[in-house]
Design an enzyme around this catalytic site. Structure first.
Site, PDB file in Angstrom:
ATOM      1  N   ASP A  80       0.170  -1.119   0.134  1.00 43.05           N
ATOM      2  CA  ASP A  80       0.533   0.189  -0.218  1.00 43.05           C
ATOM      3  C   ASP A  80       1.582   1.283   0.422  1.00 43.05           C
ATOM      4  O   ASP A  80       2.141   1.126   0.586  1.00 43.05           O
ATOM      5  CB  ASP A  80      -0.719   0.043   1.160  1.00 43.05           C
ATOM      6  N   ASP A 123      -0.191   5.494  -0.022  1.00 44.70           N
ATOM      7  CA  ASP A 123      -0.520   6.035   2.066  1.00 44.70           C
ATOM      8  C   ASP A 123      -0.166   5.699   2.831  1.00 44.70           C
ATOM      9  O   ASP A 123      -1.396   4.850   3.361  1.00 44.70           O
ATOM     10  CB  ASP A 123      -1.692   6.531   1.611  1.00 44.70           C
TER      11      ASP A 123
HETATM   12  P1  B16 Z   1      -6.428   9.289  -4.849  1.00 43.28           P
HETATM   13  P2  B16 Z   1      -3.779   4.500  -0.290  1.00 43.28           P
HETATM   14  C1  B16 Z   1      -5.352   5.811  -0.402  1.00 43.28           C
HETATM   15  O1  B16 Z   1      -4.537   5.398  -0.368  1.00 43.28           O
HETATM   16  C2  B16 Z   1      -5.638   6.812   0.529  1.00 43.28           C
HETATM   17  O2  B16 Z   1      -5.847   5.348   1.622  1.00 43.28           O
HETATM   18  C3  B16 Z   1      -6.940   6.908   0.534  1.00 43.28           C
HETATM   19  O3  B16 Z   1      -7.389   8.251   1.080  1.00 43.28           O
HETATM   20  C4  B16 Z   1      -7.311   7.778  -1.058  1.00 43.28           C
HETATM   21  O4  B16 Z   1      -8.608   8.176  -1.115  1.00 43.28           O
HETATM   22  C5  B16 Z   1      -7.493   6.802  -1.965  1.00 43.28           C
HETATM   23  O5  B16 Z   1      -5.592   6.187  -2.210  1.00 43.28           O
HETATM   24  C6  B16 Z   1      -7.187   7.359  -3.186  1.00 43.28           C
HETATM   25  O6  B16 Z   1      -6.521   8.455  -3.628  1.00 43.28           O
HETATM   26  O7  B16 Z   1      -7.485  10.377  -4.214  1.00 43.28           O
HETATM   27  O8  B16 Z   1      -5.530   9.969  -4.634  1.00 43.28           O
HETATM   28  O9  B16 Z   1      -6.618   8.513  -5.992  1.00 43.28           O
HETATM   29  O10 B16 Z   1      -3.340   3.314   1.298  1.00 43.28           O
HETATM   30  O11 B16 Z   1      -4.337   3.129  -0.501  1.00 43.28           O
HETATM   31  O12 B16 Z   1      -2.180   4.069  -0.545  1.00 43.28           O
HETATM   32 MG    MG Z   2      -2.452   3.670   2.984  1.00 39.45          MG
END
Ligand code: B16
Ligand code: MG
Length: 218
Positions: free
Chosen positions: A8, A10
């Site tokens: 993952d 974030d």
């Molecule tokens: P984006 P991960 C996720 O990343 C985030 O945890 C989540 O908060 C976010 O809505 C999602 O990515 C989409 O991100 O808006 O940049 O496309 O934790 O799966 O790495």
């Molecule tokens: Mg994450």
């Protein structure tokens, strides 16, 4: 021994998860003059941008037109990208760069399984892009986390079965996705729901090859 590591992004590789919620808070304050409670952050973690907005609108008990929904998604991302301008290798979470080096030394293949459409940009800014053998495009995956699709696709992109891989997550939705994919789950964070992982660690500083290998063999 596991042959692949499905990451993952974030909250696991970089400290960007709070930036997502900060962007949502600002947007919702601007449009609806409303404050978002901190416990809503966990519900938006790991899930796609659109699913996060649905969670937030549901909490606010507001419904919006499709045009407005798209406008909110666009503006949230503009806000988020603004905060990413400051991003540098300093934003790599503690221990993660060393862990990635250890995996490379052990010839473990690396894939990114992030829900974020900004994933490739963030990896570039962190100077980690070249370490990854594959990056799954979340827009090409049918069902977002908590469905297992992105972890299955990540294993496939390394020509591996999920069973031959470890998956690393900080969100409850993401942990569920790893478990359903069949990969060995490593969860990072203090939320009690994360303790159901095959290996639970409080912070990325505890994420070492030795710790994962020991847990994997038990
Ligand atoms: P984006 P991960 C996720 O990343 C985030 O945890 C989540 O908060 C976010 O809505 C999602 O990515 C989409 O991100 O808006 O940049 O496309 O934790 O799966 O790495
Ligand atoms: Mg994450």
């Amino acid at each position: 021994m596991f042959k692949g590591a499905l990451f993952d992004l974030d909250g696991v590789i970089a400290d960007t998860s709070t930036l997502h919620f900060e962007a949502w808070k600002k947007l919702i304050n601007n449009y609806f003059s409303a404050k978002l409670p901190s416990d809503l952050e966990e519900k938006t973690k790991g899930v796609s941008r659109a699913d996060s907005l649905k969670v937030i609108l549901n909490y606010l008990e507001v419904s919006v037109s499709e045009n407005m929904f798209q406008q909110l998604l666009f503006e949230k991302n503009e806000q988020y990208k603004e905060s990413l301008k400051q991003l540098s290798p300093d934003n790599i979470l503690p221990g993660v760069a060393t862990f990635i080096s250890e995996l490379k030394q052990q010839k473990v293949k690396l894939a990114l399984a992030s829900s974020s459409l900004n994933g490739p940009l963030i990896l570039e800014k962190l100077t980690l892009a070249e370490k990854f053998d594959a990056i799954v495009d979340p827009s090409k995956v049918e069902n977002g986390k908590p469905a297992p699709d992105i972890f299955i696709a990540a294993a496939q992109s390394l020509n591996l079965q999920p069973l031959e891989c470890i998956g690393i997550e900080d969100s409850i939705a993401g942990l569920k996705a790893i478990k359903e994919s069949g990969a060995f789950s490593v969860a990072i964070g203090t939320n009690s729901d994360l303790k159901t992982a095959d290996l639970h660690l409080s912070t990325t500083a505890e994420l070492t090859f030795a710790a994962v290998r020991t847990a994997y063999h038990q």
